[in-house]
Design a protein around this motif. Sequence first.
Motif, PDB file in Angstrom:
ATOM      1  N   PRO A   1      47.811  -5.156  15.207  1.00 31.56           N
ATOM      2  CA  PRO A   1      48.067  -5.340  13.779  1.00 31.56           C
ATOM      3  C   PRO A   1      47.882  -4.029  13.020  1.00 31.56           C
ATOM      4  N   ASP A   2      48.617  -3.882  11.943  1.00 27.71           N
ATOM      5  CA  ASP A   2      48.460  -2.675  11.145  1.00 27.71           C
ATOM      6  C   ASP A   2      47.104  -2.699  10.445  1.00 27.71           C
ATOM      7  N   ARG A   3      46.766  -1.633   9.760  1.00 24.96           N
ATOM      8  CA  ARG A   3      45.430  -1.514   9.161  1.00 24.96           C
ATOM      9  C   ARG A   3      45.142  -2.611   8.156  1.00 24.96           C
ATOM     10  N   LYS A   4      46.131  -2.936   7.348  1.00 23.37           N
ATOM     11  CA  LYS A   4      45.928  -3.956   6.323  1.00 23.37           C
ATOM     12  C   LYS A   4      45.652  -5.319   6.969  1.00 23.37           C
ATOM     13  N   ALA A   5      46.429  -5.654   7.982  1.00 24.05           N
ATOM     14  CA  ALA A   5      46.228  -6.920   8.688  1.00 24.05           C
ATOM     15  C   ALA A   5      44.888  -6.918   9.417  1.00 24.05           C
ATOM     16  N   ARG A   6      44.520  -5.769   9.985  1.00 27.25           N
ATOM     17  CA  ARG A   6      43.235  -5.662  10.699  1.00 27.25           C
ATOM     18  C   ARG A   6      42.062  -5.874   9.749  1.00 27.25           C
ATOM     19  N   ARG A   7      42.162  -5.300   8.535  1.00 31.83           N
ATOM     20  CA  ARG A   7      41.099  -5.487   7.543  1.00 31.83           C
ATOM     21  C   ARG A   7      40.975  -6.956   7.149  1.00 31.83           C
ATOM     22  N   LYS A   8      42.122  -7.640   7.011  1.00 26.76           N
ATOM     23  CA  LYS A   8      42.084  -9.067   6.671  1.00 26.76           C
ATOM     24  C   LYS A   8      41.441  -9.874   7.788  1.00 26.76           C
ATOM     25  N   LEU A   9      41.767  -9.557   9.040  1.00 24.71           N
ATOM     26  CA  LEU A   9      41.166 -10.260  10.164  1.00 24.71           C
ATOM     27  C   LEU A   9      39.661 -10.013  10.227  1.00 24.71           C
ATOM     28  N   ASP A  10      39.254  -8.772   9.991  1.00 24.13           N
ATOM     29  CA  ASP A  10      37.830  -8.437  10.006  1.00 24.13           C
ATOM     30  C   ASP A  10      37.095  -9.148   8.877  1.00 24.13           C
ATOM     31  N   ALA A  11      37.691  -9.187   7.679  1.00 25.34           N
ATOM     32  CA  ALA A  11      37.064  -9.860   6.543  1.00 25.34           C
ATOM     33  C   ALA A  11      36.934 -11.355   6.807  1.00 25.34           C
ATOM     34  N   ALA A  12      37.934 -11.949   7.428  1.00 28.03           N
ATOM     35  CA  ALA A  12      37.874 -13.370   7.760  1.00 28.03           C
ATOM     36  C   ALA A  12      36.771 -13.656   8.779  1.00 28.03           C
ATOM     37  N   ALA A  13      36.489 -12.678   9.641  1.00 29.45           N
ATOM     38  CA  ALA A  13      35.428 -12.844  10.632  1.00 29.45           C
ATOM     39  C   ALA A  13      34.061 -12.488  10.057  1.00 29.45           C
ATOM     40  N   GLY A  14      34.023 -12.085   8.775  1.00 28.65           N
ATOM     41  CA  GLY A  14      32.753 -11.755   8.148  1.00 28.65           C
ATOM     42  C   GLY A  14      32.275 -10.336   8.444  1.00 28.65           C
ATOM     43  N   LEU A  15      33.174  -9.480   8.897  1.00 26.17           N
ATOM     44  CA  LEU A  15      32.804  -8.108   9.218  1.00 26.17           C
ATOM     45  C   LEU A  15      32.997  -7.208   8.007  1.00 26.17           C
ATOM     46  N   VAL A  16      32.066  -6.283   7.823  1.00 25.73           N
ATOM     47  CA  VAL A  16      32.104  -5.353   6.695  1.00 25.73           C
ATOM     48  C   VAL A  16      32.004  -3.942   7.250  1.00 25.73           C
ATOM     49  N   PRO A  17      32.878  -3.034   6.836  1.00 20.00           N
ATOM     50  CA  PRO A  17      32.760  -1.644   7.307  1.00 20.00           C
ATOM     51  C   PRO A  17      31.475  -1.025   6.763  1.00 20.00           C
ATOM     52  N   PHE A  18      30.775  -0.284   7.629  1.00 20.63           N
ATOM     53  CA  PHE A  18      29.504   0.339   7.246  1.00 20.63           C
ATOM     54  C   PHE A  18      29.433   1.695   7.907  1.00 20.63           C
ATOM     55  N   ALA A  19      29.472   2.742   7.103  1.00 17.72           N
ATOM     56  CA  ALA A  19      29.459   4.094   7.646  1.00 17.72           C
ATOM     57  C   ALA A  19      28.102   4.731   7.392  1.00 17.72           C
ATOM     58  N   CYS A  20      27.644   5.499   8.368  1.00 16.31           N
ATOM     59  CA  CYS A  20      26.408   6.262   8.205  1.00 16.31           C
ATOM     60  C   CYS A  20      26.486   7.496   9.094  1.00 16.31           C
ATOM     61  N   LYS A  21      25.635   8.468   8.814  1.00 22.37           N
ATOM     62  CA  LYS A  21      25.617   9.700   9.590  1.00 22.37           C
ATOM     63  C   LYS A  21      24.438   9.652  10.551  1.00 22.37           C
ATOM     64  N   LEU A  22      24.723   9.932  11.818  1.00 22.70           N
ATOM     65  CA  LEU A  22      23.709   9.897  12.870  1.00 22.70           C
ATOM     66  C   LEU A  22      23.701  11.221  13.612  1.00 22.70           C
ATOM     67  N   PRO A  23      22.580  11.563  14.229  1.00 24.46           N
ATOM     68  CA  PRO A  23      22.547  12.782  15.053  1.00 24.46           C
ATOM     69  C   PRO A  23      23.509  12.670  16.235  1.00 24.46           C
ATOM     70  N   ALA A  24      24.053  13.799  16.642  1.00 27.90           N
ATOM     71  CA  ALA A  24      25.049  13.818  17.720  1.00 27.90           C
ATOM     72  C   ALA A  24      24.482  13.260  19.021  1.00 27.90           C
ATOM     73  N   ALA A  25      23.227  13.580  19.337  1.00 29.43           N
ATOM     74  CA  ALA A  25      22.622  13.086  20.580  1.00 29.43           C
ATOM     75  C   ALA A  25      22.539  11.559  20.580  1.00 29.43           C
ATOM     76  N   LEU A  26      22.210  10.978  19.431  1.00 27.52           N
ATOM     77  CA  LEU A  26      22.110   9.523  19.327  1.00 27.52           C
ATOM     78  C   LEU A  26      23.485   8.862  19.481  1.00 27.52           C
ATOM     79  N   THR A  27      24.504   9.453  18.880  1.00 23.15           N
ATOM     80  CA  THR A  27      25.839   8.868  19.013  1.00 23.15           C
ATOM     81  C   THR A  27      26.342   8.949  20.449  1.00 23.15           C
ATOM     82  N   GLU A  28      25.976  10.008  21.149  1.00 20.21           N
ATOM     83  CA  GLU A  28      26.382  10.122  22.560  1.00 20.21           C
ATOM     84  C   GLU A  28      25.716   9.020  23.387  1.00 20.21           C
ATOM     85  N   GLN A  29      24.445   8.740  23.109  1.00 18.07           N
ATOM     86  CA  GLN A  29      23.752   7.651  23.811  1.00 18.07           C
ATOM     87  C   GLN A  29      24.414   6.319  23.505  1.00 18.07           C
ATOM     88  N   LEU A  30      24.791   6.121  22.246  1.00 19.34           N
ATOM     89  CA  LEU A  30      25.461   4.872  21.871  1.00 19.34           C
ATOM     90  C   LEU A  30      26.790   4.718  22.599  1.00 19.34           C
TER      91      LEU A  30
END
Length: 91
Positions: free
Chosen positions: A37-66
């Motif tokens: 699905p395109d971005r708009k459709a994907r956002r609608k599907l995510d919103a229907a599933a109760g998902l909310v975008p959440f951005a944060c900044k993490l150290p590079a070492a931690l993101t590699e572990q993730l």
Amino acid sequence: MSMKKTDLDRLAGLKLDTALRGQAAPGRFGQAATALPDRKARRKLDAAAGLVPFACKLPAALTEQLRERAASHEGGINALVAELLAQGLKA
């Protein structure tokens, strides 16, 4: 006033460039593009599933572990981060 040959060639090139930009990109490495699905459709599907975008900044070492842990996690990085946050907030 008539146009010079160079002006006609330039306009023909612009017309061709515009036509090429309007087409969809072919599948990568000869594979047909999957029906994502395109971005708009994907956002609608995510919103229907109760998902909310959440951005944060993490150290590079931690993101590699993730990323390493997410490779073997069933739900991918989103499910892994949600699980880890839920565990951390319980404590």
